[in-house]
Write an enzyme that holds these catalytic residues in place. Structure first.
Site, short mmCIF file in Angstrom:
data_model
loop_
_atom_site.label_atom_id
_atom_site.label_comp_id
_atom_site.label_asym_id
_atom_site.label_seq_id
_atom_site.Cartn_x
_atom_site.Cartn_y
_atom_site.Cartn_z
N SER A 8 0.10 -3.27 -16.39
CA SER A 8 0.12 -2.63 -15.07
C SER A 8 1.01 -1.39 -14.98
O SER A 8 0.76 -0.51 -14.18
CB SER A 8 0.52 -3.64 -14.00
OG SER A 8 1.80 -4.19 -14.28
N LYS A 20 -0.65 1.72 -9.14
CA LYS A 20 -0.61 1.89 -7.67
C LYS A 20 -1.25 3.16 -7.15
O LYS A 20 -1.73 3.21 -6.02
CB LYS A 20 0.84 1.80 -7.18
CG LYS A 20 1.38 0.39 -7.21
CD LYS A 20 2.67 0.28 -6.43
CE LYS A 20 3.17 -1.14 -6.38
NZ LYS A 20 3.75 -1.58 -7.66
N GLU A 69 5.37 1.36 3.61
CA GLU A 69 6.59 0.60 3.39
C GLU A 69 6.77 0.49 1.89
O GLU A 69 5.81 0.58 1.13
CB GLU A 69 6.49 -0.79 4.00
CG GLU A 69 5.82 -1.85 3.12
CD GLU A 69 4.34 -1.56 2.81
OE1 GLU A 69 3.69 -0.88 3.62
OE2 GLU A 69 3.88 -2.00 1.74
#
Ligand SMILES: *Cc1c(COP(=O)(O)O)cnc(C)c1O
Length: 395
Positions: free
Chosen positions: A381, A91, A113
């Site tokens: 990931s 991310k 968010e």
């Protein structure tokens, strides 16, 4: 086949678009223009690449798994190690890209968010690095479930705002963030955490993650003398780590690609997040894509053992790749994901995130149908430290 999507209007086939309040249309246009300019600009690229290298720790490794490969006795399996990125998952690639863009646009207030807190932490990290004010909206229920990430964000200097409307989870936090954005568009940049939301976000976030697939090409060439794998796997929540790995290979038709979504307790139960498996098209959070609705057309609450896959929507590009069958999407249950965690931990000494474990679990299905001279790449990931409580409760 040349692949050149989204269109100028932000569509991937029937999916995508800008379904937002009118006041946001000029804001999205300004964002798109700034993004297009920045992405072409050598100076912007140099700073982004420099941060990916020095701060995020890229390129991440492409690790050959000898014991996992032996476990199946078929194709060679490589892991793309996004778990080795700073903050423990992919991310941060996107958070860094968007904050550079915000700075270039002169916006000095960041909002985001978060559901599980992972995107909140990546954003809070990037904001601390740049000394920018950051407000993260998070459902009250999620704040309770993800206390550690709330503490992390606070330690990084971010204000976490509790959202008590609706189900008090991610979709309500997203509504609140959009409300804030509408009110404060002048000085505020909204960092979206996956390839979702109105155009140009799905394209922008994809391009900030495509470094994953670009590196796989270079590293596979180095390791195997060929640039493309036969099979490429990734888990799919909103779909950012998957599209980052897939996108550079879309035109290579010999590469078979698999997106693994969360079935939760089962795609045929109410406790699921298997958006492409059982959902239907609709509009959520600014774009048209597959969604989980209930019988009244209301957005259904998603469930998955992994907080990062627990989202009732999916990025519009994945809906398109699903409909055109360029990528195969399958769903993996909580129980299968737990088996995936155990398998990678025991064979390779790598504890994967519960999200990632959905991709690992699919190997049981895929591997028997592969050949020894084939190559499988699985996008790892994230790392599993954040999930240890859930993992030990389910062992
Ligand atoms: C957030 C997260 C995901 C899911 O998000 P995508 O946008 O689908 O990539 C997957 N894996 C990890 C480790 C995450 O933190």
């Amino acid at each position: 086949m040349t692949y050149d999507l989204p269109t100028k209007e932000g569509y991937f086939g029937n999916f995508g678009g800008k379904f937002v309040p009118e006041i946001l249309i000029p804001v999205l246009e300004e964002l798109e223009e700034a993004y297009n300019e920045a992405w072409q600009d050598d100076e912007f690229q140099a700073e982004y690449r420099h941060l990916l290298n020095e701060y995020v720790g890229r390129p991440t490794k492409l690790t050959y798994t000898n014991r996992l490969t032996d476990h199946y006795g078929k194709a060679k399996i490589y892991l793309k190690r996004e778990d080795l990125c700073h903050t423990g998952a992919h991310k941060i690639n996107n958070a860094i890209g968007q904050i550079l863009l915000a700075r270039r646009m002169g916006k000095d207030r960041i909002i985001a968010e978060t559901g599980a807190g992972q995107h909140g932490v990546a954003t809070a990290t990037a904001c601390a690095k740049f000394g920018v004010d950051c407000i993260v909206y998070m459902g009250a229920e999620d704040m309770e479930r993800q206390k550690l990430n709330v503490e992390r964000m606070r330690l990084l200097g971010t204000e976490v705002r509790s959202v008590t409307s609706g189900s008090q989870t991610l979709k309500d936090a997203t509504n609140e963030a959009i409300r804030d954005w509408v009110t404060n568009v002048e000085d505020t940049f909204y960092i979206i955490g996956s390839v979702v939301g109105p155009h140009p976000y799905p394209k922008m976030v994809r391009n900030f993650h495509k470094v994953i697939g670009d590196e796989i090409r270079d590293q596979l060439k180095e390791a195997e003398g060929r640039e493309v794998p036969d099979h490429l796997l990734a888990c799919v929540g909103g779909g950012s780590n998957a599209i980052g790995a897939f996108y550079p290979f879309i035109e290579d038709e010999e590469v078979k690609m698999y997106g693994l979504e969360a079935a939760g307790l089962g795609a045929d139960t109410d406790e699921t997040a298997a958006t492409l498996t059982i959902g239907t098209p609709g509009v959520l959070h600014g774009s048209m894509s597959y969604l989980l609705h209930d019988a009244d057309g209301q957005i259904q609450l998603a469930h998955s053992i992994s907080a990062g896959l627990d989202y009732p929507g999916i990025g519009p590009e994945h809906s398109y790749l699903h409909e055109t069958k360029r990528v195969q999407y399958h769903s993996i249950t909580d129980e299968q994901a737990m088996e995936g965690v155990k398998l990678l931990s025991e064979t390779e000494g790598i504890i994967p995130a519960l999200e990632t474990a959905h991709a690992i679990a699919y190997l049981d299905e895929l591997m028997p149908n592969t050949e020894k001279d084939e190559i499988v790449v699985l996008n790892c990931s994230g790392r599993g430290d954040k999930d240890m409580t859930t993992i030990s409760n389910n062992l």
